[in-house]
Motif scaffolding. Sequence first.
Motif, PDB file in Angstrom:
ATOM      1  N   VAL A   9       0.858  -1.181   0.000  1.00 44.68           N
ATOM      2  CA  VAL A   9       0.000   0.000   0.000  1.00 44.68           C
ATOM      3  C   VAL A   9       0.897   1.234   0.000  1.00 44.68           C
ATOM      4  N   GLN A  10       0.569   2.190  -0.813  1.00 48.26           N
ATOM      5  CA  GLN A  10       1.358   3.409  -0.961  1.00 48.26           C
ATOM      6  C   GLN A  10       0.905   4.434   0.069  1.00 48.26           C
ATOM      7  N   GLU A  11       1.721   4.648   1.084  1.00 50.33           N
ATOM      8  CA  GLU A  11       1.366   5.634   2.102  1.00 50.33           C
ATOM      9  C   GLU A  11       1.494   7.033   1.522  1.00 50.33           C
ATOM     10  N   PRO A  12       0.437   7.829   1.527  1.00 55.54           N
ATOM     11  CA  PRO A  12       0.527   9.189   0.965  1.00 55.54           C
ATOM     12  C   PRO A  12       1.597  10.002   1.683  1.00 55.54           C
ATOM     13  N   THR A  13       2.248  10.859   0.924  1.00 58.44           N
ATOM     14  CA  THR A  13       3.300  11.707   1.477  1.00 58.44           C
ATOM     15  C   THR A  13       2.996  13.164   1.150  1.00 58.44           C
ATOM     16  N   MET A  14       3.411  14.065   2.026  1.00 58.98           N
ATOM     17  CA  MET A  14       3.195  15.483   1.816  1.00 58.98           C
ATOM     18  C   MET A  14       4.226  16.088   0.864  1.00 58.98           C
ATOM     19  N   GLY A  15       5.132  15.273   0.351  1.00 66.23           N
ATOM     20  CA  GLY A  15       5.975  15.731  -0.739  1.00 66.23           C
ATOM     21  C   GLY A  15       5.128  15.948  -1.986  1.00 66.23           C
ATOM     22  N   ALA A  16       5.655  16.676  -2.944  1.00 64.87           N
ATOM     23  CA  ALA A  16       4.894  17.007  -4.151  1.00 64.87           C
ATOM     24  C   ALA A  16       5.627  16.506  -5.385  1.00 64.87           C
ATOM     25  N   GLU A  17       4.881  16.403  -6.486  1.00 56.32           N
ATOM     26  CA  GLU A  17       5.408  15.812  -7.720  1.00 56.32           C
ATOM     27  C   GLU A  17       4.637  16.388  -8.905  1.00 56.32           C
ATOM     28  N   ASP A  18       5.362  16.898  -9.906  1.00 52.28           N
ATOM     29  CA  ASP A  18       4.639  17.541 -11.002  1.00 52.28           C
ATOM     30  C   ASP A  18       4.071  16.566 -12.018  1.00 52.28           C
ATOM     31  N   PHE A  19       4.276  15.267 -11.821  1.00 57.77           N
ATOM     32  CA  PHE A  19       3.543  14.274 -12.614  1.00 57.77           C
ATOM     33  C   PHE A  19       2.041  14.459 -12.403  1.00 57.77           C
ATOM     34  N   ALA A  20       1.683  15.153 -11.327  1.00 57.64           N
ATOM     35  CA  ALA A  20       0.277  15.469 -11.062  1.00 57.64           C
ATOM     36  C   ALA A  20      -0.381  16.152 -12.253  1.00 57.64           C
ATOM     37  N   PHE A  21       0.359  17.006 -12.954  1.00 60.16           N
ATOM     38  CA  PHE A  21      -0.208  17.690 -14.123  1.00 60.16           C
ATOM     39  C   PHE A  21      -0.585  16.688 -15.213  1.00 60.16           C
ATOM     40  N   MET A  22       0.243  15.662 -15.378  1.00 55.98           N
ATOM     41  CA  MET A  22      -0.067  14.650 -16.396  1.00 55.98           C
ATOM     42  C   MET A  22      -1.297  13.848 -16.010  1.00 55.98           C
ATOM     43  N   LEU A  23      -1.435  13.562 -14.716  1.00 57.90           N
ATOM     44  CA  LEU A  23      -2.600  12.806 -14.259  1.00 57.90           C
ATOM     45  C   LEU A  23      -3.878  13.631 -14.319  1.00 57.90           C
ATOM     46  N   GLN A  24      -3.761  14.949 -14.407  1.00 54.39           N
ATOM     47  CA  GLN A  24      -4.943  15.784 -14.629  1.00 54.39           C
ATOM     48  C   GLN A  24      -5.401  15.717 -16.084  1.00 54.39           C
ATOM     49  N   GLU A  25      -4.475  15.392 -16.979  1.00 54.34           N
ATOM     50  CA  GLU A  25      -4.784  15.357 -18.407  1.00 54.34           C
ATOM     51  C   GLU A  25      -5.130  13.959 -18.910  1.00 54.34           C
ATOM     52  N   ARG A  26      -4.527  12.930 -18.325  1.00 60.53           N
ATOM     53  CA  ARG A  26      -4.735  11.558 -18.764  1.00 60.53           C
ATOM     54  C   ARG A  26      -4.817  10.648 -17.539  1.00 60.53           C
ATOM     55  N   PRO A  27      -5.567   9.547 -17.634  1.00 55.40           N
ATOM     56  CA  PRO A  27      -5.565   8.595 -16.528  1.00 55.40           C
ATOM     57  C   PRO A  27      -4.202   7.934 -16.394  1.00 55.40           C
ATOM     58  N   GLY A  28      -3.901   7.481 -15.179  1.00 60.51           N
ATOM     59  CA  GLY A  28      -2.609   6.845 -14.986  1.00 60.51           C
ATOM     60  C   GLY A  28      -2.326   6.548 -13.530  1.00 60.51           C
ATOM     61  N   CYS A  29      -1.074   6.205 -13.265  1.00 60.39           N
ATOM     62  CA  CYS A  29      -0.661   5.819 -11.909  1.00 60.39           C
ATOM     63  C   CYS A  29       0.788   6.220 -11.694  1.00 60.39           C
ATOM     64  N   TYR A  30       1.047   6.747 -10.501  1.00 62.40           N
ATOM     65  CA  TYR A  30       2.395   7.121 -10.082  1.00 62.40           C
ATOM     66  C   TYR A  30       2.727   6.283  -8.856  1.00 62.40           C
ATOM     67  N   LEU A  31       3.748   5.441  -8.953  1.00 60.26           N
ATOM     68  CA  LEU A  31       4.036   4.499  -7.862  1.00 60.26           C
ATOM     69  C   LEU A  31       5.472   4.636  -7.383  1.00 60.26           C
ATOM     70  N   PHE A  32       5.769   3.928  -6.288  1.00 57.22           N
ATOM     71  CA  PHE A  32       7.100   3.949  -5.684  1.00 57.22           C
ATOM     72  C   PHE A  32       7.784   2.605  -5.887  1.00 57.22           C
ATOM     73  N   ILE A  33       9.076   2.658  -6.230  1.00 59.03           N
ATOM     74  CA  ILE A  33       9.922   1.474  -6.301  1.00 59.03           C
ATOM     75  C   ILE A  33      10.951   1.580  -5.183  1.00 59.03           C
ATOM     76  N   ALA A  34      11.075   0.531  -4.389  1.00 58.85           N
ATOM     77  CA  ALA A  34      11.904   0.582  -3.180  1.00 58.85           C
ATOM     78  C   ALA A  34      13.378   0.764  -3.516  1.00 58.85           C
ATOM     79  N   ASN A  35      14.031   1.695  -2.813  1.00 58.08           N
ATOM     80  CA  ASN A  35      15.451   1.969  -3.021  1.00 58.08           C
ATOM     81  C   ASN A  35      16.339   1.370  -1.933  1.00 58.08           C
TER      82      ASN A  35
END
Length: 408
Positions: free
Chosen positions: A326-352
């Motif tokens: 489960v992706q815990e929401p974070t108060m950090g920000a990401e400009d991929f948000a603009f793309m998700l406003q224009e097209r459906p999609g998903c932004y996920l985390f890969i463990a480092n």
Amino acid sequence: MKLIDSLLTEAASMTALRRDLHAHPELCFKEVRTADLVAAKLTEWGISVHRGLGTTGVVGTVHGRDGGASGRAIGLRADMDALPMTELNTFAHASTEPGKMHACGHDGHTAMLLAAAQHLARTRHFDGTVYLIFQPAEEGGGGAREMIQDGLFEQFPVEAVFGMHNWPGMPVGSFAASPGPVMASSNEFRITIRGKGSHAALPHNGIDPVPVACQMVQAFQTIITRNKKPVDAGVISVTMIHAGEATNVVPDSCEIQGTVRTFTFEVLDLIERRMREIAEHTAAAFGARAEFHFRRNYPPTVNHPAETAFARRVLADIVGDDQVLVQEPTMGAEDFAFMLQERPGCYLFIANGDGAHRAAYEGGGHDVGPCMLHNPHYDFNDDLIPLGATYWVRLAETWLGQPRPPSA
């Protein structure tokens, strides 16, 4: 874990490429060398290249075995820019640019998408088209917005768009993806309080803006605790207060700056309105005047349910259900948000991972600092390159192998 064999074979060369990017970081809208390298690699692999969207953006187009005749298309995005900070690592691929550092892993994001691009161009085991979006200026420049305004989705029409970010602290081999808000909006405020300067020994002759500022800072927190619903997330952080030039002078003015983060526009609207009211009325109560400026930078990053469920299924087939978290929401920000406003999609985390990968570097050089995002000791974990690239490849192949989604 089901990694693609050819990606493992190319892992060493892709690691060398990633470390070259790390050693030569470039800031937002100045990613000239990085874009040149990306474009050269894509061209070398027979991928057509379009440049210039968002100033330094690069888009590669990979048609499938049908030459793209189906009209189907998916977008995969990686960011390219670095941060304006000094790296404290001393390993061989540390930054050669003073005051610039890949402290957020965009070098790794670029390498993962390049690795996927090479494999997709070699195999083309899909019908339709994969658009490879290498985006500039995520770190505060709004490169996604700029690419969109320059016609990204008109020139490269996609049914859905997907993004990925490395996430320190999670064990390598796991991912996290969830629908709904996963990253917050990013907003800035600046308030200038205009008082009346005087001798500090005769404060009654002036209007001191400093206690006005103190009252405001305290009052802003009541917006969080008393105005918004307790179940709605929101942050107001005052991070700068500037006033005065001498100890015996009451200054004419005082400036307050900071950031606001929310997951919804409703909460953001509430916070901005109440901050303005508090600033103006508090200043007036002291006989001062407040100039209120509020800038909305990035909107919340909100994953679409169907596309997120799809991504989770693809991930589960690669690493197993128990490694898709489960992706815990974070108060950090990401400009991929603009793309998700224009097209459906998903932004996920890969463990480092936790940073242990740095111990394997010849000669060490990572000091003892934490391997966290935006930290001067951070470094991307190169073990992620074949894993992240496998996800990109399987995501594209599987997406284009399904019937066209109704939302398209």
